[in-house]
Design a protein around this motif. Sequence first.
Motif, PDB file in Angstrom:
ATOM      1  N   SER A 100      -3.617  28.519   2.951  1.00 51.98           N
ATOM      2  CA  SER A 100      -3.419  29.423   1.821  1.00 51.98           C
ATOM      3  C   SER A 100      -4.480  29.262   0.732  1.00 51.98           C
ATOM      4  O   SER A 100      -4.751  30.203  -0.010  1.00 51.98           O
ATOM      5  CB  SER A 100      -2.021  29.219   1.234  1.00 51.98           C
ATOM      6  OG  SER A 100      -1.787  27.839   1.028  1.00 51.98           O
ATOM      7  N   SER A 101      -5.114  28.089   0.642  1.00 61.09           N
ATOM      8  CA  SER A 101      -6.017  27.828  -0.488  1.00 61.09           C
ATOM      9  C   SER A 101      -7.147  28.846  -0.641  1.00 61.09           C
ATOM     10  O   SER A 101      -7.427  29.267  -1.767  1.00 61.09           O
ATOM     11  CB  SER A 101      -6.606  26.420  -0.377  1.00 61.09           C
ATOM     12  OG  SER A 101      -5.595  25.471  -0.341  1.00 61.09           O
ATOM     13  N   ASP A 103     -10.887  24.492  12.611  1.00 61.03           N
ATOM     14  CA  ASP A 103      -9.880  23.822  13.434  1.00 61.03           C
ATOM     15  C   ASP A 103      -8.970  24.834  14.114  1.00 61.03           C
ATOM     16  O   ASP A 103      -9.044  26.038  13.830  1.00 61.03           O
ATOM     17  CB  ASP A 103      -9.066  22.830  12.589  1.00 61.03           C
ATOM     18  CG  ASP A 103      -8.582  23.423  11.267  1.00 61.03           C
ATOM     19  OD1 ASP A 103      -8.611  24.647  11.107  1.00 61.03           O
ATOM     20  OD2 ASP A 103      -8.169  22.643  10.396  1.00 61.03           O
ATOM     21  N   GLY A 147     -10.306  23.736   2.360  1.00 64.53           N
ATOM     22  CA  GLY A 147      -9.141  23.390   1.555  1.00 64.53           C
ATOM     23  C   GLY A 147      -8.926  21.893   1.706  1.00 64.53           C
ATOM     24  O   GLY A 147      -9.707  21.206   2.375  1.00 64.53           O
ATOM     25  N   HIS A 204      -6.213  15.468   3.811  1.00 60.53           N
ATOM     26  CA  HIS A 204      -6.930  15.847   5.035  1.00 60.53           C
ATOM     27  C   HIS A 204      -7.890  17.007   4.803  1.00 60.53           C
ATOM     28  O   HIS A 204      -7.658  17.879   3.976  1.00 60.53           O
ATOM     29  CB  HIS A 204      -5.984  16.104   6.218  1.00 60.53           C
ATOM     30  CG  HIS A 204      -5.181  17.361   6.176  1.00 60.53           C
ATOM     31  ND1 HIS A 204      -3.809  17.372   6.146  1.00 60.53           N
ATOM     32  CD2 HIS A 204      -5.557  18.658   6.211  1.00 60.53           C
ATOM     33  CE1 HIS A 204      -3.368  18.615   6.157  1.00 60.53           C
ATOM     34  NE2 HIS A 204      -4.409  19.420   6.194  1.00 60.53           N
ATOM     35  N   GLY A 242     -10.008  19.960   7.095  1.00 60.17           N
ATOM     36  CA  GLY A 242      -9.794  20.508   8.429  1.00 60.17           C
ATOM     37  C   GLY A 242      -8.452  19.963   8.877  1.00 60.17           C
ATOM     38  O   GLY A 242      -7.469  20.038   8.141  1.00 60.17           O
ATOM     39  N   PHE A 243      -8.408  19.362  10.055  1.00 58.90           N
ATOM     40  CA  PHE A 243      -7.206  18.630  10.451  1.00 58.90           C
ATOM     41  C   PHE A 243      -7.550  17.153  10.661  1.00 58.90           C
ATOM     42  O   PHE A 243      -6.962  16.467  11.491  1.00 58.90           O
ATOM     43  CB  PHE A 243      -6.603  19.221  11.721  1.00 58.90           C
ATOM     44  CG  PHE A 243      -5.581  20.307  11.489  1.00 58.90           C
ATOM     45  CD1 PHE A 243      -4.561  20.153  10.551  1.00 58.90           C
ATOM     46  CD2 PHE A 243      -5.613  21.475  12.236  1.00 58.90           C
ATOM     47  CE1 PHE A 243      -3.606  21.141  10.362  1.00 58.90           C
ATOM     48  CE2 PHE A 243      -4.664  22.468  12.054  1.00 58.90           C
ATOM     49  CZ  PHE A 243      -3.658  22.311  11.110  1.00 58.90           C
ATOM     50  N   ASN A 271       3.076  22.745   7.080  1.00 57.00           N
ATOM     51  CA  ASN A 271       2.669  23.974   7.751  1.00 57.00           C
ATOM     52  C   ASN A 271       3.827  24.726   8.402  1.00 57.00           C
ATOM     53  O   ASN A 271       3.635  25.821   8.929  1.00 57.00           O
ATOM     54  CB  ASN A 271       1.578  23.669   8.791  1.00 57.00           C
ATOM     55  CG  ASN A 271       0.256  23.363   8.101  1.00 57.00           C
ATOM     56  OD1 ASN A 271       0.184  23.297   6.880  1.00 57.00           O
ATOM     57  ND2 ASN A 271      -0.800  23.184   8.872  1.00 57.00           N
ATOM     58  N   ARG A 298       5.967  26.337   7.017  1.00 62.71           N
ATOM     59  CA  ARG A 298       6.178  27.630   6.350  1.00 62.71           C
ATOM     60  C   ARG A 298       5.494  28.780   7.090  1.00 62.71           C
ATOM     61  O   ARG A 298       5.894  29.929   6.967  1.00 62.71           O
ATOM     62  CB  ARG A 298       5.725  27.563   4.889  1.00 62.71           C
ATOM     63  CG  ARG A 298       4.228  27.414   4.682  1.00 62.71           C
ATOM     64  CD  ARG A 298       3.940  27.121   3.201  1.00 62.71           C
ATOM     65  NE  ARG A 298       2.537  27.231   2.848  1.00 62.71           N
ATOM     66  CZ  ARG A 298       1.631  26.277   3.088  1.00 62.71           C
ATOM     67  NH1 ARG A 298       1.966  25.158   3.725  1.00 62.71           N
ATOM     68  NH2 ARG A 298       0.376  26.463   2.704  1.00 62.71           N
ATOM     69  N   LYS A 345      -1.534  19.455  -4.889  1.00 67.33           N
ATOM     70  CA  LYS A 345      -2.847  18.962  -4.453  1.00 67.33           C
ATOM     71  C   LYS A 345      -3.472  17.978  -5.444  1.00 67.33           C
ATOM     72  O   LYS A 345      -4.565  17.460  -5.202  1.00 67.33           O
ATOM     73  CB  LYS A 345      -3.812  20.147  -4.232  1.00 67.33           C
ATOM     74  CG  LYS A 345      -3.333  21.168  -3.207  1.00 67.33           C
ATOM     75  CD  LYS A 345      -3.261  20.563  -1.815  1.00 67.33           C
ATOM     76  CE  LYS A 345      -2.647  21.496  -0.792  1.00 67.33           C
ATOM     77  NZ  LYS A 345      -3.458  22.632  -0.455  1.00 67.33           N
TER      78      LYS A 345
HETATM   79  C1  GLP Z   1      -4.200  22.986   6.852  1.00 63.46           C
HETATM   80  C2  GLP Z   1      -5.585  23.296   7.453  1.00 63.46           C
HETATM   81  C3  GLP Z   1      -6.671  22.937   6.509  1.00 63.46           C
HETATM   82  C4  GLP Z   1      -6.245  23.350   5.126  1.00 63.46           C
HETATM   83  C5  GLP Z   1      -5.131  22.441   4.668  1.00 63.46           C
HETATM   84  C6  GLP Z   1      -4.489  22.894   3.381  1.00 63.46           C
HETATM   85  O1  GLP Z   1      -3.339  22.330   7.686  1.00 63.46           O
HETATM   86  N1  GLP Z   1      -5.869  22.766   8.732  1.00 63.46           N
HETATM   87  O2  GLP Z   1      -7.882  23.558   6.894  1.00 63.46           O
HETATM   88  O3  GLP Z   1      -7.306  23.238   4.218  1.00 63.46           O
HETATM   89  O4  GLP Z   1      -4.203  22.206   5.675  1.00 63.46           O
HETATM   90  O5  GLP Z   1      -3.690  24.019   3.576  1.00 63.46           O
HETATM   91  P1  GLP Z   1      -3.283  25.003   2.432  1.00 63.46           P
HETATM   92  O6  GLP Z   1      -4.535  25.621   1.939  1.00 63.46           O
HETATM   93  O7  GLP Z   1      -2.383  26.029   3.070  1.00 63.46           O
HETATM   94  O8  GLP Z   1      -2.605  24.193   1.403  1.00 63.46           O
END
Ligand code: GLP
Length: 265
Positions: free
Chosen positions: A42-43, A71, A136, A142, A144-145, A169, A171, A207
Motif C-alpha cells: 500500500s505504501s 518480489d 516500502g 523488511h 522487499g520480502f 498482509n 488484509r 512504520k
Molecule cells: C510487503 C511487500 C513489501 C512492502 C512491505 C510493506 O509485504 N513485500 O514490498 O514494501 O511489505 O507493505 P505496505 O506498503 O503494504 O505496508
Amino acid sequence: MEVVLLPTPEDCGRVVADAVAGSVSAALNRGGPVVLGLATGSSPLLAYRELLRRHREEGLAFDGVEAFLLDEYVGLPAGHPESYRHVIRRELTDALGLDPALVHGPDGAAADPLHAARAYEAQLSAAGPVAVQVLGIGANGHLGFNEPGSSLASRTRVKTLTEQTRLDNARFFGGDVAAVPRHVITQGLGTILGAEHLVLVATGHAKAAAVAAGVEGPVTASCPGSVLQLHPHVTVVVDEAAGSRLVRADYYRNVLGHKLAAQGW
Ligand code: GLP
C-alpha cells in the motif's frame, strides 16, 4: 541518504512521484533502455496515482520503460488477483501503457521456485541496472520480502515469511491469514543495492519504529531497511506519523525547502 519528512501521505505521494519521474526522465534522456524497479504493497499507491495523473494530464513519458518487481508469493497461480505481477498491472503499469511483456516479476508459480529465483536474478542483471527502485518497508523492517536476519549481501532467492508479515498482509486476502503464502521469491538486499537510485516511502505510525531503526539505527541484518545506509543515492520519504521516532526530525523537515535546484533527485 536524503530523508524528507512531510506533513501528510499525499505530500509523500507527490514527492515520491517527483523523485521517480526525475530519475526516469533523466535515464530516458540519456538514451538506451530504462529499467524501473517497482514495489507492491500500500505504501507506494499514492505515488503511483500521481505518476498516472501526470502521465494522463501532463504527458509524463514511460515509452519503452521496462519494469521489474521486487518480489512475489510462491504458490499463487499466475493471474491470481493478489499475485504481485497482477497487482502492479492493475495499480500502475497497464494504465501507464507499459507493455505487459516488459513488466517482470519472479515466477512464483514455477514448479521449481529455487530455479525461478536464480533465473529472475539473471534476467534482472542482464536488463539492469535499475534506474530507480521504489521501496516500502515492513513494520518489522523488511525490504522487499527480506525478513529480519536476511544477509545484507543476499541475492534473489526463496524466503519464508514471518508470521508478522503474513498477519500484516492478510488484509489483501480477505483477512484470512491462512490464505497468505508462507514462501516468497524476493530480490536480495544485495540485488536491491544494485539499483542506481533507491526511493523508500513510508507512512503511518505502524512504520515509525522500522523507519527510525532503518534510517538512524545501526546497519544490521536484524533491520533489513538499514542496508539503505550502504547505498550512495537514497531518498527516504516519510510522513509525520512514520517519522515520529526520528531523532533528527527537524533537520529532515527542512531538507526539501532548502534544496539547491541543481541538486535534483
Ligand atoms: C510487503 C511487500 C513489501 C512492502 C512491505 C510493506 O509485504 N513485500 O514490498 O514494501 O511489505 O507493505 P505496505 O506498503 O503494504 O505496508
